[in-house]
Scaffold this active site. Structure first.
Site, PDB file in Angstrom:
ATOM      1  CG  ASP A   6     -20.929  12.304 -18.262  1.00  0.00           C
ATOM      2  OD1 ASP A   6     -20.780  12.155 -17.038  1.00  0.00           O
ATOM      3  OD2 ASP A   6     -21.287  13.391 -18.765  1.00  0.00           O
ATOM      4  CB  SER A   7     -24.804  11.896 -15.968  1.00  0.00           C
ATOM      5  OG  SER A   7     -23.994  13.055 -15.960  1.00  0.00           O
ATOM      6  CB  CYS A  69     -20.165  10.197 -14.885  1.00  0.00           C
ATOM      7  SG  CYS A  69     -21.278  10.985 -13.738  1.00  0.00           S
ATOM      8  CD  GLU A 148     -25.411  20.120 -19.029  1.00  0.00           C
ATOM      9  OE1 GLU A 148     -26.602  20.065 -19.298  1.00  0.00           O
ATOM     10  OE2 GLU A 148     -24.642  19.140 -19.024  1.00  0.00           O
ATOM     11  CB  CYS A 180     -17.788  17.835 -11.596  1.00  0.00           C
ATOM     12  SG  CYS A 180     -19.278  17.995 -12.591  1.00  0.00           S
ATOM     13  CG  HIS A 182     -20.427  19.825 -16.671  1.00  0.00           C
ATOM     14  ND1 HIS A 182     -20.655  18.479 -16.495  1.00  0.00           N
ATOM     15  CD2 HIS A 182     -21.435  20.283 -17.469  1.00  0.00           C
ATOM     16  CE1 HIS A 182     -21.755  18.141 -17.158  1.00  0.00           C
ATOM     17  NE2 HIS A 182     -22.243  19.214 -17.747  1.00  0.00           N
TER      18      HIS A 182
HETATM   19  N1  DGL Z   1     -21.242  14.055 -15.021  1.00  0.00           N
HETATM   20  C1  DGL Z   1     -21.514  14.489 -13.670  1.00  0.00           C
HETATM   21  C2  DGL Z   1     -20.243  14.332 -12.822  1.00  0.00           C
HETATM   22  O1  DGL Z   1     -19.153  14.318 -13.342  1.00  0.00           O
HETATM   23  C3  DGL Z   1     -21.988  15.929 -13.616  1.00  0.00           C
HETATM   24  C4  DGL Z   1     -23.378  16.150 -14.203  1.00  0.00           C
HETATM   25  C5  DGL Z   1     -24.474  15.427 -13.442  1.00  0.00           C
HETATM   26  O2  DGL Z   1     -24.814  15.820 -12.306  1.00  0.00           O
HETATM   27  O3  DGL Z   1     -24.973  14.436 -13.959  1.00  0.00           O
HETATM   28  O4  DGL Z   1     -20.337  14.188 -11.625  1.00  0.00           O
END
Ligand code: DGL
Length: 256
Positions: A6-7, A69, A148, A180, A182
């Protein structure tokens, strides 16, 4: 070994769902905390970052990789598959598309980062499978920073959620796709905007089911490892909130 990337830390919501369904599957997670967020970045950059992470996970023995992600799933799935033709990749979009198809949903709302929404990665396959489906989408770039900061129950986030989503309440939406990593952490707020009258499709749960179906390997016991490209106390509290116990955390810095 199952790789998950993931990011940043948000993909732990996906790792958590996978561990619930396949607890003995050993995982190696990579969160690119040094370069998060990806949701406002270009496709080229997201592809470059994702490829570096996949290379790292392969070097650590990953035999299958979950692109946890949503932004990376939307913008890099085909790119990665071309570069690693024999790797089994799971993305978080395909299982949601399948679920909507099976349930014959006729009105859906997709929410995600700017990059995910702009890509129309949900719309294209869904319109092929269900040509009469009515789809709405909304980028919600303020959700990630609030979550976050640990403010997923905050009054301000409720107001922002209303601002983004209340215009869809009259559209008779059947389901909201949490596009997403989150958003599962604020699903109750999202549901409340629709007076509870909407089905929530959680990409983390859907991909976990797909991974479980594909887990014919003999499960391996052993430590799960959580790699991050940067680490701070702030990350620690977020990670513990999701994963609980004491995760085995390591730092691995990638190219700039
Ligand atoms: N992990 C990213 C997503 O699911 C969200 C956080 C980011 O913008 O990196 O799209």
């Amino acid at each position: 070994m199952l790789g998950i990337f993931d990011s940043g830390v948000g993909g732990l919501t996906v790792a958590k769902e996978i561990k619930k369904l396949v607890p003995r599957q050993r995982i190696i997670y990579f969160g690119d905390t040094a370069r998060v967020p990806w949701g406002n970045k270009s496709q080229e950059t997201i592809q470059k970052y994702s490829e570096e992470i996949v290379r790292f996970l392969v070097s650590k023995g990953a035999k299958k990789i979950v692109i946890a992600c949503n932004t990376a799933s939307a913008l890099t799935r085909e790119y990665l598959q071309e570069r690693y033709p024999s790797m089994i990749f799971y993305d978080v979009i395909d299982p949601c598309v399948k679920k909507i198809h099976i349930e014959k949903i006729s009105r859906a709302l997709i929410i995600g980062t700017r990059a995910t929404i702009k890509s129309k990665a949900y719309e294209y396959p869904l319109l092929e499978l269900l040509p009469r489906i009515k789809m709405y989408s909304q980028a919600c770039p303020l959700f990630v920073p609030f979550i976050e900061e640990g403010l997923q129950e905050d009054r301000l986030l409720r107001e922002i959620t209303k601002k983004y989503l209340s215009r869809f309440v009259k559209k008779d939406i059947e389901c909201v796709i949490l596009g997403c990593t989150h958003y599962p952490l604020m699903k109750n707020i999202i549901k409340t905007v629709f007076n509870g009258k909407v089905k929530i499709i959680n990409a983390a749960q859907e991909v976990a089911l797909q991974v479980k179906d594909g887990c014919h390997d003999k499960h391996l016991d052993g430590d799960d490892i959580f790699y991050f490209s940067d680490w701070s106390e702030h990350n620690e509290s977020f990670v513990k909130n999701i994963i609980g116990n004491k995760p085995n955390i390591k730092i691995h810095r990638l190219g700039s």
